[in-house]
Scaffold this motif. Structure first.
Motif, PDB file in Angstrom:
ATOM      1  N   ARG A 106       0.832  -1.213   0.000  1.00 58.45           N
ATOM      2  CA  ARG A 106       0.000   0.000   0.000  1.00 58.45           C
ATOM      3  C   ARG A 106       0.862   1.256   0.000  1.00 58.45           C
ATOM      4  O   ARG A 106       0.540   2.224  -0.672  1.00 58.45           O
ATOM      5  N   GLU A 155      -8.555  11.755 -10.955  1.00 49.80           N
ATOM      6  CA  GLU A 155      -9.619  10.800 -11.270  1.00 49.80           C
ATOM      7  C   GLU A 155      -9.057   9.539 -11.934  1.00 49.80           C
ATOM      8  O   GLU A 155      -9.498   8.430 -11.650  1.00 49.80           O
ATOM      9  N   LEU A 176      -7.344   7.434  -9.274  1.00 53.14           N
ATOM     10  CA  LEU A 176      -8.329   6.744  -8.436  1.00 53.14           C
ATOM     11  C   LEU A 176      -8.945   5.553  -9.162  1.00 53.14           C
ATOM     12  O   LEU A 176      -9.114   4.474  -8.588  1.00 53.14           O
ATOM     13  N   GLN A 177      -9.282   5.744 -10.428  1.00 54.48           N
ATOM     14  CA  GLN A 177      -9.868   4.643 -11.198  1.00 54.48           C
ATOM     15  C   GLN A 177      -8.878   3.503 -11.369  1.00 54.48           C
ATOM     16  O   GLN A 177      -9.241   2.323 -11.256  1.00 54.48           O
ATOM     17  N   ALA A 193      -6.296   2.785  -9.397  1.00 55.03           N
ATOM     18  CA  ALA A 193      -6.086   2.146  -8.102  1.00 55.03           C
ATOM     19  C   ALA A 193      -7.265   1.245  -7.747  1.00 55.03           C
ATOM     20  O   ALA A 193      -7.083   0.145  -7.211  1.00 55.03           O
ATOM     21  N   ALA A 194      -8.473   1.674  -8.066  1.00 58.89           N
ATOM     22  CA  ALA A 194      -9.651   0.845  -7.806  1.00 58.89           C
ATOM     23  C   ALA A 194      -9.603  -0.419  -8.665  1.00 58.89           C
ATOM     24  O   ALA A 194      -9.969  -1.505  -8.208  1.00 58.89           O
ATOM     25  N   ASP A 195      -9.152  -0.287  -9.894  1.00 58.16           N
ATOM     26  CA  ASP A 195      -9.017  -1.453 -10.765  1.00 58.16           C
ATOM     27  C   ASP A 195      -7.951  -2.404 -10.223  1.00 58.16           C
ATOM     28  O   ASP A 195      -8.127  -3.619 -10.247  1.00 58.16           O
ATOM     29  N   ALA A 250      -7.159  -2.778  -7.124  1.00 62.42           N
ATOM     30  CA  ALA A 250      -7.590  -3.359  -5.853  1.00 62.42           C
ATOM     31  C   ALA A 250      -8.281  -4.706  -6.048  1.00 62.42           C
ATOM     32  O   ALA A 250      -8.325  -5.519  -5.122  1.00 62.42           O
ATOM     33  N   ARG A 251      -8.804  -4.950  -7.230  1.00 62.49           N
ATOM     34  CA  ARG A 251      -9.448  -6.242  -7.502  1.00 62.49           C
ATOM     35  C   ARG A 251      -8.440  -7.381  -7.570  1.00 62.49           C
ATOM     36  O   ARG A 251      -8.805  -8.537  -7.437  1.00 62.49           O
ATOM     37  N   TRP A 293      -3.243  -0.193 -18.846  1.00 59.30           N
ATOM     38  CA  TRP A 293      -4.662  -0.055 -18.505  1.00 59.30           C
ATOM     39  C   TRP A 293      -5.327   1.003 -19.368  1.00 59.30           C
ATOM     40  O   TRP A 293      -4.763   2.047 -19.673  1.00 59.30           O
TER      41      TRP A 293
END
Length: 90
Positions: A4, A22, A25-26, A28-30, A32-33, A47
């Protein structure tokens, strides 16, 4: 914990270099899966950010009976106005 911090350092460096928040964030969210993905810069190279699909929004017709689709009956209960029921059925 170290993963992290590594992602946070990479995100801070990319944000300082002008990368839009933005997008970071997108991405990092991708990431996280996938629990083993820790290389934000490498992920951003491969990506493709999701594209927003514009939705066609029709203006709401004016109705003398309701307020934003809801009416209050005499006993105080809220119910959907008949104009909204008709719109939902098409």
């Amino acid at each position: 914990m170290l993963g992290r911090k590594r992602v946070a350092r990479a995100a801070a460096a990319l944000a300082a270099s002008g990368m839009p928040e933005e997008v970071l964030l997108q991405a990092a969210a991708d990431m996280a899966r996938q629990p083993n993905w820790m290389d934000l810069e490498g992920h951003l190279e491969r990506w493709t950010p999701p594209t927003a699909v514009p939705r066609r929004v029709e203006p709401e017709p004016y109705c003398d009976e309701c307020h934003y689709g809801w009416v209050t009956s005499a006993d105080g209960r809220a119910r959907k106005c008949s104009c909204r029921k008709l719109r939902a059925g098409r």
